[in-house]
Every structure is written in structure tokens, then in C-alpha cells.
Motif scaffolding. Structure first.
Motif, short mmCIF file in Angstrom:
data_model
loop_
_atom_site.label_atom_id
_atom_site.label_comp_id
_atom_site.label_asym_id
_atom_site.label_seq_id
_atom_site.Cartn_x
_atom_site.Cartn_y
_atom_site.Cartn_z
N TYR A 54 0.87 -1.17 0.00
CA TYR A 54 0.00 0.00 0.00
C TYR A 54 0.91 1.22 0.00
O TYR A 54 1.73 1.38 0.90
CB TYR A 54 -0.87 0.03 1.25
CG TYR A 54 -2.35 -0.06 0.98
CD1 TYR A 54 -2.98 0.82 0.11
CD2 TYR A 54 -3.13 -1.00 1.62
CE1 TYR A 54 -4.33 0.74 -0.13
CE2 TYR A 54 -4.50 -1.09 1.38
CZ TYR A 54 -5.08 -0.21 0.51
OH TYR A 54 -6.43 -0.28 0.26
N GLY A 56 1.50 5.54 -1.77
CA GLY A 56 1.09 6.63 -2.64
C GLY A 56 1.81 6.53 -3.96
O GLY A 56 2.68 5.68 -4.15
N ALA A 57 1.47 7.40 -4.88
CA ALA A 57 2.08 7.37 -6.20
C ALA A 57 3.59 7.61 -6.14
O ALA A 57 4.35 7.06 -6.93
CB ALA A 57 1.42 8.41 -7.11
N GLY A 63 -0.06 11.19 -2.52
CA GLY A 63 -1.42 11.14 -3.05
C GLY A 63 -1.71 9.85 -3.76
O GLY A 63 -0.81 9.09 -4.12
N ASP A 64 -2.98 9.57 -3.96
CA ASP A 64 -3.45 8.39 -4.67
C ASP A 64 -2.91 7.09 -4.07
O ASP A 64 -2.26 6.29 -4.73
CB ASP A 64 -3.08 8.48 -6.16
CG ASP A 64 -3.78 7.41 -6.98
OD1 ASP A 64 -4.88 6.97 -6.59
OD2 ASP A 64 -3.21 7.00 -8.01
N VAL A 65 -3.17 6.88 -2.77
CA VAL A 65 -2.69 5.69 -2.07
C VAL A 65 -3.46 4.47 -2.59
O VAL A 65 -4.68 4.45 -2.63
CB VAL A 65 -2.87 5.84 -0.54
CG1 VAL A 65 -2.46 4.55 0.17
CG2 VAL A 65 -2.06 7.02 -0.03
N ALA A 66 -2.71 3.47 -3.02
CA ALA A 66 -3.29 2.24 -3.57
C ALA A 66 -2.32 1.09 -3.35
O ALA A 66 -1.16 1.30 -3.01
CB ALA A 66 -3.56 2.41 -5.07
N ARG A 68 0.11 -1.24 -4.83
CA ARG A 68 0.93 -1.12 -6.05
C ARG A 68 2.05 -2.15 -6.07
O ARG A 68 2.52 -2.57 -5.02
CB ARG A 68 1.59 0.25 -6.10
CG ARG A 68 0.64 1.41 -6.04
CD ARG A 68 1.40 2.75 -5.95
NE ARG A 68 0.48 3.84 -5.76
CZ ARG A 68 -0.25 4.39 -6.70
NH1 ARG A 68 -0.18 3.94 -7.93
NH2 ARG A 68 -1.07 5.39 -6.44
N ARG A 139 -7.89 0.77 -3.49
CA ARG A 139 -7.70 2.12 -2.95
C ARG A 139 -8.50 2.34 -1.67
O ARG A 139 -9.11 3.38 -1.48
CB ARG A 139 -8.09 3.16 -4.00
CG ARG A 139 -7.09 3.28 -5.12
CD ARG A 139 -7.52 4.30 -6.16
NE ARG A 139 -6.41 4.68 -7.01
CZ ARG A 139 -5.87 3.94 -7.96
NH1 ARG A 139 -6.34 2.73 -8.18
NH2 ARG A 139 -4.87 4.39 -8.69
#
Length: 180
Positions: A54, A56-57, A63-66, A68, A139
Motif C-alpha cells: 500500500y 502513494g504514487a 497522493g493516490d494511495v493504492a 501497487r 484504494r
């Protein structure tokens, strides 16, 4: 002559990279972590110097925590050390049991422990990696209930938990979070 030197350098680099991976002691399906000072960041090592976590970009909390997939080096960031988690055969809470004033709270804690024990399962390395990939792109980050540690531990054990959150909040508070 330049081509010959380039080939030697490339072969040496490839050999060094293989040795570095072996020296790391990382295996596909390992749960790895890095100490960032205020917190520990967790991920699933999926092989080929890649992890799933988990983030962020651009970093852990950008931002945009997902969830990855990233290169292991990016996961380390500026850190030079990391750890690999080891899991017991059966679920054991990582915190010390506390005595509660209310016997009702003791009973609830005992029931939660029994429930978690029934849910606890150590997945094979391949299953762990498969579980990590199954959530790629998610997300639903939440610092207290669905963070990088919750994700990584769930991939390995089927239990979504964060020892850091439990330690930070203490037994009573985390029990209320689990029940809500």
C-alpha cells in the motif's frame, strides 16, 4: 574493443545483481518491512526484486494511495536495512495480554482470540503472492483499519491486523475498532 568491455561489464553487473539478491535472503512470498522511524512500512516480496504494498504514487503516504507493485529499491527508499517477518504455526497476538477491569471485556478479548485462531492460516509463498496480486489497485487505505501492515499480514495469514496500530491504541481501543 569497446563492445568487448561493455559485454564484460554487463556480465559482471548481472552476476553481482544475482549475488546481491541471494545475499538479501529474500524469498518469494516473504513479508518484508522497513523502519521509517515513526512507523514501519510493510510489503509482500513477489520476486524479481519487486514488492506489492500500500503506497502513494510517489512514496508511502503520497497522493493516490493504492496497492501497487514496485521495485524493491523504491520500497527501501533511503533506508539501507529491512527486515523479513517470521510467522508462527498458530496465531499468537504480538501484544501482552492485559487484565481488564470488566470480566465482559475479558470474555470479548478471549472470543476475539478464538475467532482469530480459527481464521489464521499460513499460506504458501505462491499463495501469498497470489493474494497480494488479487488486491492490486485497491484504494481502500485506512491508517487504523486497512494499512500496509494489515494488507501484508493478511496476504500471509488471512488475518488483517496491524501490530503497530494495536500497540499504539492498546488492547481496549483496538478491540472496539475490530467490533465496529
Amino acid at each position: 574493443m569497446g563492445d568487448w568491455i561493455d559485454e564484460v561489464v554487463e556480465a559482471f553487473s548481472d552476476a553481482l545483481d544475482v549475488q546481491t539478491k541471494q545475499d538479501r535472503g529474500l524469498h518469494r512470498g516473504d513479508i518484508v518491512g522497513v523502519d521509517r522511524g515513526l512507523y514501519e512500512h510493510y510489503a509482500v516480496y513477489v520476486g524479481d526484486d519487486r514488492i506489492i504494498h500500500y503506497a502513494g504514487a510517489d512514496d508511502d503516504f503520497g497522493g493516490d494511495v493504492a496497492i501497487r507493485e514496485s521495485p524493491f529499491r523504491d520500497f527501501l527508499g533511503e533506508e539501507t536495512t529491512y527486515f523479513v517477518c517470521e510467522f508462527p504455526e498458530s496465531h499468537k497476538p504480538p501484544y501482552k495480554r492485559q487484565q481488564f477491569a470488566s470480566s465482559v471485556m475479558q470474555d470479548i478479548r478471549w472470543l476475539m482470540d478464538v475467532f482469530q485462531e480459527s481464521q489464521y492460516h499460513l499460506f504458501s509463498p505462491e499463495e501469498t503472492v497470489e493474494r497480494a496480486y488479487s488486491r492490486l489497485g485497491e484504494r481502500d487505505y485506512n491508517l487504523l483499519t486497512n494499512n500496509c501492515e494489515h494488507f501484508a499480514i493478511w496476504c500471509k495469514t488471512n488475518i488483517s491486523e496491524s501490530w503497530q496500530v494495536e500497540e499504539l491504541l492498546g488492547g481496549d481501543d483496538i478491540l472496539r475498532l475490530r467490533m465496529s
